[in-house]
Design a protein around this motif. Structure first.
Motif: not given
Length: 393
Positions: A9-16, A21-26, A150-157, A192-196
């Motif tokens: 669950i921990l890994v799935a949450t982080g990957a999710g 973030a990757a989808g939104g920025i991409g 890191g993913g959450a911060l990139a998504l917020a930005a 942002l792409a770099l961060a993700v």
């Protein structure tokens, strides 16, 4: 949760969150037509990871510290991004050539450094090769938290910058008139792409993170014409791909997490490609079939109205199925009425196209659209009076 265990669950949450973030920025990279820049960014991270490991080992620290490795990856990919930008602006190379040059040189340099690291005692157990394709088998709770944050911060930005990024993606000249600086917005998008990319190294690796940045928005684009919805759907697709891929890979321990995440994203892309209601392949096939059917029906009815024989087998079959002609080709009463309506519609269009003042409406003529869907009843009545007067003359 789901009976999968705490670590899954921990890994799935982080990957999710990473996929979100990757989808939104991409999506913004895709709309700006700069998706391949993410390829250069990802490949440029490898020498940074290797150099960061060497520096941390030389200073007596743990060379496998995730924050340190991510910091090195960020600096290296930033250098690659700056070089791509410089080559594109200051030389005759196009952006595609600059991207190809940077990603190949940086990646080759990174492979050489990894080979050197394997020759030293501390490097044999470093496991840095996992940054190529990703690995979650040895992920610690702290690693998962770093990736999720890191993913959450990139998504917020990305959410904060969505308006200027959208405007620059579609009309950079207009954005400049609004006081924005397109070059800076572009750099923020790349950052942002770099961060993700840096955050996703541990999960999907530098080679496969590009897939999340590209596949998610491309799949989302099939479902909508609105840019903000593309970004939302891309984030959702990326998040589902990340979480589902992590869960699937946990069910079979021998399956690598990163490639499974990418395959899930690819499956969603394939479904979107085929089943999207307006831009999908199936919708295109159906639209083509319906258009062909309308053309043959119209031409067949016009032939009936003019007393001409119908030779096309498909047209004959279509009109027979609708009960408009008999097997011998003679029109039924319904067929004759439909033919008269089609002929009247064609005469009305012909009259309308001859009126200079009706040019905007006449431009909608395609030989298939009924004129009743374009003109009002009063306008059609006026056309009929003109037709009657023309016939009397």
């Amino acid at each position: 949760m789901f009976g999968l265990g705490y670590n899954v669950i921990l890994v799935a949450t982080g990957a999710g969150l990473l996929g979100l973030a990757a989808g939104g920025i991409g999506a913004f990279l895709f709309l700006r037509k700069r998706s391949l820049v993410s390829d250069a960014i990802s490949h440029a991270t490898l020498p940074g990871v290797a150099l960061a490991f060497l520096v941390m080992v030389a200073l007596g620290g743990d060379g496998r510290n995730l924050i340190g490795l991510m910091g090195g990856a960020a600096l290296s990919s930033l250098a690659g991004l700056v070089i791509v930008h410089w080559l594109d602006r200051r030389t005759r190379l196009g952006e595609d050539a600059a991207i190809g040059a940077v990603l190949s040189v940086f990646f080759g340099f990174g492979i050489v450094l990894l080979t050197v690291i394997q020759t030293i005692g501390a490097g044999r157990q470093a496991g840095l090769e996992s940054f190529l394709l990703g690995s979650t088998a040895g992920m610690l709770r702290s690693d998962a938290i770093i990736i999720a944050v890191g993913g959450a911060l990139a998504l917020a930005a990305c959410a904060l910058l969505r308006r200027p990024m959208t405007l620059v993606s579609f009309d950079p000249e207009y954005a400049a008139t609004q006081g924005m600086r397109p070059a800076r917005i572009d750099m923020a998008m790349m950052a942002l792409a770099l961060a993700v990319t840096v955050v996703g190294l541990k999960v999907v690796g530098l080679i496969l993170i590009v897939a999340l940045l590209i596949l998610s928005p491309v799949a989302a684009r099939f479902w909508t014409e609105r840019s903000e919805v593309v970004a939302l759907l891309a984030g959702l697709i990326g998040g589902v791909s990340g979480a589902a891929g992590a869960v699937i890979s946990s069910l079979a321990p021998d399956l690598p997490t990163g490639p499974i995440i990418v395959l899930v994203a690819a499956a969603i892309f394939a479904v979107s490609l085929v089943l999207a209601p307006q831009r999908g392949v199936l919708a295109g096939v159906i639209a083509q079939f319906q258009f062909r059917r309308r053309v043959h029906r119209r031409q067949g009815l016009l032939a009936v109205a003019q007393g001409q024989p119908i030779y096309e087998p498909y047209t004959q079959r279509l009109l027979r199925q609708e009960g408009l002609i008999r097997r011998d080709g003679v029109a039924t009463s319904d067929g004759q009425a439909a033919a008269e309506r089609a002929a009247l519609d064609e005469r009305r269009w012909h009259m309308l196209r001859g009126l200079p003042e009706a040019a905007p409406m006449a431009a909608r003529y395609d030989g298939l659209t009924p004129i009743e869907t374009v003109l009002t009843a009063d306008q059609i009545a006026d056309l009929d009076r003109r037709l009657t007067a023309e016939g009397a003359a």
